[in-house]
Each structure stands twice: as C-alpha cells, then as structure tokens.
Motif scaffolding. Sequence first.
Motif, PDB file in Angstrom:
ATOM      1  N   GLU A  46       0.818  -1.205   0.000  1.00  0.00           N
ATOM      2  CA  GLU A  46       0.000   0.000   0.000  1.00  0.00           C
ATOM      3  C   GLU A  46       0.857   1.263   0.000  1.00  0.00           C
ATOM      4  O   GLU A  46       0.480   2.301  -0.549  1.00  0.00           O
ATOM      5  CB  GLU A  46      -0.934  -0.008   1.205  1.00  0.00           C
ATOM      6  N   LEU A  55      -0.858  -5.667  -0.456  1.00  0.00           N
ATOM      7  CA  LEU A  55      -2.115  -5.711  -1.202  1.00  0.00           C
ATOM      8  C   LEU A  55      -2.272  -7.031  -1.952  1.00  0.00           C
ATOM      9  O   LEU A  55      -3.366  -7.579  -2.059  1.00  0.00           O
ATOM     10  CB  LEU A  55      -2.154  -4.547  -2.200  1.00  0.00           C
ATOM     11  N   GLY A  85       0.226   0.004  -6.565  1.00  0.00           N
ATOM     12  CA  GLY A  85       0.863  -0.122  -5.268  1.00  0.00           C
ATOM     13  C   GLY A  85       2.347   0.116  -5.390  1.00  0.00           C
ATOM     14  O   GLY A  85       2.837   0.581  -6.420  1.00  0.00           O
TER      15      GLY A  85
END
Length: 259
Positions: A46, A55, A85
């Motif tokens: 993240e 993630l 990300g």
Amino acid sequence: MKCRKHIVTLLVTLLFFCSTLTVTAEEQQSLGRAYVKVESSLNLREGPSISSMSLSKLKPGDLVDVLEVLQNGWARVKTETGEEGYVSGEYIVIPDIDTTQYELISVAVITSKKSSEDRNFNMAKACEEINGILLDTGGEFNWYGDKERGIAAVVGPANEENGYKKANIILNGKYVKGFGGGVCQVSTAVYNCIYKIGIEPTEHHNHSKASSYVEKGMDATVAYPNKNFVFINTCEYPIMFEAYTDGGQVVVAAYKVLQ
C-alpha cells in the motif's frame, strides 16, 4: 541482446551494448513497462515501506507499468489487472528499448536455488544462442533443428563437442551427471514465456521426474535426438527474444516487434 536495468540502481543497459546513465527526476514519471525478477514472489504494498500492508503478491516474470520511482528505492507500479501499489525497486527490471520498435509482452523468470557452477555455465551458454533471436510470423523455433526441412538449430545438442560441461540431469526419473545439465531450465523458461502469450509448442516433452524449479507440467525437457522443443510463432507480429542468466536464475523475455 542485453536490455535490462534495475530501478534500485537506476542504471541503463542499452539494447546492443552496455552503458550507464542516471535517470533524472523528470524521466521518472515515464519509466515504462518492467518485469518482476524474484525467486518466488514480490509483495505489492500500500505504501513505499516493508511495514506497509501487502495488497497482493506478484509472481516472477509478472509485467508492471512503472509510474514513479522514489528516492528511497521504491517504485509505484500498476499491474496488468490495473492494481496500483509500491514494490521494492531492487526486484524490478526495466528493459531499455526503443518503444517505437519493441514492446515487452512476456517474461519468464525461472530460479534453481541449488545450481552448480558447471550447471550455471551450461545455462548461460544455451541462453547465448537464444538471445537476440528474431522470429517472424510463421517462423519456427527449433531447439535441435531439422536438416531434412532446412530448419537451423537454435541451440543444438548440449554435448562435449559443443563446449558444454557435465552437471546433474534427469534420466529415467533419477539425477545423474551428464553433459549439458541445466539447459532444460532454459528450455523451460522459453516454454513459460511463450505460454503466456498463447503460443502452443508443436513438440514439447516433460521430464520423467518433476522439476523443482517450476510448477508440475510447466517444464520442457530437451534430450538429443529424441526429445526436441519446437514451436511456431502464431502471433500476427514478429517476436524478438532476450535470454540471460543470473547465477542459477534464467530470464527469457519476448518482445513484440512493432510494424
């Protein structure tokens, strides 16, 4: 053809010869498409820190678009599914290519954690034969070639005469010493690379014993003269291949040649 660079060092390896160049802050917003070069998986996080929530996990050879490179060595990327990300730039490789002529379309990264020096030598030698190969639409990639049809070998027999060394090979379900041990990791990498773009081999064989470096059924063995590895470029465009080794790791990338 060596056309890769690691974001963490921000070094550029030019397409047909080597040079280094620092990427400026202005250029960081358009670094382009890259691939994941790891042994097993890479966390997409993240935020740009190992303490940030994961993630998802990226697999070896996954393609990403690099959106930004941070000064702490992290990169903001977008996956092929559109997820955004951060990843450690140490494990991302950006090919330095002319994007008006070439487009990265597929990469396979296959790692053997226990590979001897002689085995690594054999893999590197096989990769040298594949590196830079251009396959036109309808062109045939034939590991051993076919003299009767006038098809040249891409790699050829991995024997002593051709300069290969002895290393572990799989024979009748057992590990034994034989010339060319390790080249099957290269043929496996090529197979996984073309598999991702929907090319089906016209000749393909699995090992008699499952390979430790790839999922079951995704290996491709070669054994002269009975077990060849052959495929036709069924894509509507020519493909250029890059192949290289990094210790016990084999990387094979396919590039769409733009018309």
